[in-house]
Design a protein around this motif. Structure first.
Motif, PDB file in Angstrom:
ATOM      1  N   ARG A 183      42.636  -6.642  44.458  1.00 12.95           N
ATOM      2  CA  ARG A 183      43.937  -7.300  44.195  1.00 12.95           C
ATOM      3  C   ARG A 183      44.829  -6.422  45.147  1.00 12.95           C
ATOM      4  N   GLY A 184      44.465  -5.571  46.023  1.00 13.65           N
ATOM      5  CA  GLY A 184      44.971  -4.479  47.097  1.00 13.65           C
ATOM      6  C   GLY A 184      45.552  -3.315  46.575  1.00 13.65           C
ATOM      7  N   TYR A 185      45.337  -2.662  45.398  1.00 11.55           N
ATOM      8  CA  TYR A 185      45.771  -1.341  44.999  1.00 11.55           C
ATOM      9  C   TYR A 185      44.870  -0.103  45.288  1.00 11.55           C
ATOM     10  N   GLY A 186      45.703   0.945  45.626  1.00  9.03           N
ATOM     11  CA  GLY A 186      45.053   2.024  46.007  1.00  9.03           C
ATOM     12  C   GLY A 186      44.506   3.034  44.888  1.00  9.03           C
ATOM     13  N   LEU A 187      43.668   4.101  45.320  1.00  8.04           N
ATOM     14  CA  LEU A 187      43.194   4.927  44.319  1.00  8.04           C
ATOM     15  C   LEU A 187      44.257   5.555  43.435  1.00  8.04           C
ATOM     16  N   SER A 188      45.324   6.045  43.858  1.00  7.82           N
ATOM     17  CA  SER A 188      46.238   6.694  43.048  1.00  7.82           C
ATOM     18  C   SER A 188      46.886   5.931  41.887  1.00  7.82           C
ATOM     19  N   ARG A 189      47.305   4.722  42.426  1.00 12.10           N
ATOM     20  CA  ARG A 189      47.708   3.791  41.490  1.00 12.10           C
ATOM     21  C   ARG A 189      46.624   3.528  40.457  1.00 12.10           C
ATOM     22  N   ILE A 190      45.629   3.136  40.733  1.00 13.13           N
ATOM     23  CA  ILE A 190      44.569   2.323  39.815  1.00 13.13           C
ATOM     24  C   ILE A 190      44.245   3.719  38.764  1.00 13.13           C
ATOM     25  N   LYS A 191      44.305   5.004  39.443  1.00 12.00           N
ATOM     26  CA  LYS A 191      43.783   6.255  38.173  1.00 12.00           C
ATOM     27  C   LYS A 191      44.974   6.551  37.350  1.00 12.00           C
ATOM     28  N   GLN A 192      46.251   6.257  37.967  1.00  9.93           N
ATOM     29  CA  GLN A 192      47.387   6.210  37.070  1.00  9.93           C
ATOM     30  C   GLN A 192      47.328   5.235  35.920  1.00  9.93           C
TER      31      GLN A 192
ATOM     32  N   CYS B 111      30.957   4.674  42.586  1.00  5.73           N
ATOM     33  CA  CYS B 111      31.515   3.648  43.232  1.00  5.73           C
ATOM     34  C   CYS B 111      31.546   3.843  44.769  1.00  5.73           C
ATOM     35  N   GLU B 112      31.179   2.957  45.715  1.00  3.19           N
ATOM     36  CA  GLU B 112      31.505   2.898  47.125  1.00  3.19           C
ATOM     37  C   GLU B 112      32.428   2.299  47.723  1.00  3.19           C
ATOM     38  N   ILE B 113      33.836   2.773  47.346  1.00  6.08           N
ATOM     39  CA  ILE B 113      34.826   2.058  47.920  1.00  6.08           C
ATOM     40  C   ILE B 113      35.497   2.654  49.165  1.00  6.08           C
ATOM     41  N   ASP B 114      35.697   1.738  50.192  1.00  8.81           N
ATOM     42  CA  ASP B 114      36.282   2.204  51.388  1.00  8.81           C
ATOM     43  C   ASP B 114      37.949   2.091  51.334  1.00  8.81           C
ATOM     44  N   TRP B 115      38.428   3.051  50.858  1.00 10.97           N
ATOM     45  CA  TRP B 115      39.825   2.942  50.582  1.00 10.97           C
ATOM     46  C   TRP B 115      40.647   2.524  51.870  1.00 10.97           C
TER      47      TRP B 115
ATOM     48  N   ALA C 147      43.201  -0.688  52.358  1.00 15.09           N
ATOM     49  CA  ALA C 147      44.765  -0.360  52.951  1.00 15.09           C
ATOM     50  C   ALA C 147      44.813  -1.061  54.221  1.00 15.09           C
ATOM     51  N   HIS C 148      43.992  -1.148  55.121  1.00 18.34           N
ATOM     52  CA  HIS C 148      43.806  -1.955  56.319  1.00 18.34           C
ATOM     53  C   HIS C 148      44.135  -3.510  56.108  1.00 18.34           C
ATOM     54  N   SER C 149      43.163  -3.955  54.944  1.00 16.29           N
ATOM     55  CA  SER C 149      43.407  -5.128  54.602  1.00 16.29           C
ATOM     56  C   SER C 149      44.839  -5.774  53.969  1.00 16.29           C
ATOM     57  N   VAL C 150      45.247  -4.939  53.185  1.00  9.52           N
ATOM     58  CA  VAL C 150      46.636  -4.861  52.444  1.00  9.52           C
ATOM     59  C   VAL C 150      47.794  -4.954  53.801  1.00  9.52           C
ATOM     60  N   LEU C 151      47.602  -4.231  54.727  1.00  6.21           N
ATOM     61  CA  LEU C 151      48.445  -4.095  55.741  1.00  6.21           C
ATOM     62  C   LEU C 151      48.392  -5.492  56.463  1.00  6.21           C
ATOM     63  N   ARG C 152      47.275  -5.967  56.901  1.00  8.83           N
ATOM     64  CA  ARG C 152      47.011  -7.032  57.694  1.00  8.83           C
ATOM     65  C   ARG C 152      47.655  -8.291  56.834  1.00  8.83           C
ATOM     66  N   LYS C 153      47.746  -8.519  55.432  1.00 11.96           N
ATOM     67  CA  LYS C 153      48.195  -9.239  54.666  1.00 11.96           C
ATOM     68  C   LYS C 153      49.527  -9.219  54.616  1.00 11.96           C
TER      69      LYS C 153
ATOM     70  N   GLY D 129      49.730   2.515  45.659  1.00 15.85           N
ATOM     71  CA  GLY D 129      48.513   3.677  45.501  1.00 15.85           C
ATOM     72  C   GLY D 129      47.745   4.122  46.642  1.00 15.85           C
ATOM     73  N   PHE D 130      48.201   4.037  47.854  1.00 17.13           N
ATOM     74  CA  PHE D 130      47.274   4.305  48.951  1.00 17.13           C
ATOM     75  C   PHE D 130      47.892   5.794  49.358  1.00 17.13           C
ATOM     76  N   HIS D 131      47.031   6.701  49.904  1.00 16.88           N
ATOM     77  CA  HIS D 131      47.467   8.016  50.416  1.00 16.88           C
ATOM     78  C   HIS D 131      47.721   7.503  51.915  1.00 16.88           C
ATOM     79  N   SER D 132      48.672   8.514  52.508  1.00 12.72           N
ATOM     80  CA  SER D 132      49.149   8.139  53.924  1.00 12.72           C
ATOM     81  C   SER D 132      47.758   8.377  54.893  1.00 12.72           C
ATOM     82  N   ASP D 133      46.767   9.045  54.478  1.00 12.73           N
ATOM     83  CA  ASP D 133      45.656   9.077  55.374  1.00 12.73           C
ATOM     84  C   ASP D 133      44.751   7.798  55.514  1.00 12.73           C
ATOM     85  N   ASP D 134      45.086   6.782  54.408  1.00 14.39           N
ATOM     86  CA  ASP D 134      44.306   5.701  54.456  1.00 14.39           C
ATOM     87  C   ASP D 134      44.828   4.586  55.325  1.00 14.39           C
ATOM     88  N   PHE D 135      46.207   4.737  55.632  1.00 19.50           N
ATOM     89  CA  PHE D 135      46.952   3.864  56.422  1.00 19.50           C
ATOM     90  C   PHE D 135      47.893   4.332  57.457  1.00 19.50           C
ATOM     91  N   ALA D 136      48.151   5.468  57.671  1.00 18.62           N
ATOM     92  CA  ALA D 136      49.182   5.915  58.816  1.00 18.62           C
ATOM     93  C   ALA D 136      48.648   5.505  60.154  1.00 18.62           C
TER      94      ALA D 136
END
Length: 156
Positions: A71-80, A100-104, A108-114, A139-146
């Motif tokens: 659904r397009g949520y990042g690591l921080s949000r899911i953990k919280q 798990c083998e998730i490429d955050w 993030a890139h997919s969420v940005l495109r959408k 829930g994305f870190h800036s490293d994931d999308f900046a």
């Protein structure tokens, strides 16, 4: 454990819940408390369901992680959410995340495109802040999308 160590009504209630979707132990406990089951019934029923592997916080955590990433949520949000809303222990969350083998960054890139189709164009500071706030709140870190946004300059 015998069938007399928990109430049949409590077991029926929990089995009915679990037949529809996975629940964390915390969620079931809260639902049973709302229905005024005794603490003894709650403990015994949960123990029985876990013994039969009908309820598993690990399985719940894995399913929740997959569902929320889709659904397009990042690591921080899911953990919280897992810790605060679902009552999952941090150690279990960390264990599941290590397996798990998730490429955050890809998520993030997919969420940005959408959400922001023109995210690659040079952005004015106000637009960058809007994208930044949206991604951080999901829930994305800036490293994931900046690096994907505009010219890759800082958002500040």
């Amino acid at each position: 454990m015998t069938h007399t160590s928990y109430s049949a009504l409590a077991l029926g209630y929990v089995v009915n819940l679990l037949s529809r979707r996975e629940y964390s132990e915390y969620e079931i406990r809260c639902k049973m408390q709302e229905k005024a089951f005794t603490e003894e019934d709650i403990e015994n029923t949960l123990a029985y369901c876990q013994q039969k592997n009908w309820q598993s916080d690990r399985r719940f955590c894995e399913n929740y992680l997959n569902s929320r990433t889709q659904r397009g949520y990042g690591l921080s949000r899911i953990k919280q959410e897992l810790r605060q809303l679902k009552g999952i222990q941090s150690e279990l969350i960390d264990d599941v995340l290590m397996e798990c083998e998730i490429d955050w960054s890809e998520i993030a890139h997919s969420v940005l495109r959408k959400k922001f189709p023109d995210y690659q164009q040079k952005q004015d500071p106000k637009s960058k802040q809007k994208i930044w706030r949206y991604m951080m709140s999901h829930g994305f870190h800036s490293d994931d999308f900046a690096d994907f946004i505009g010219s890759g300059e800082d958002f500040y």
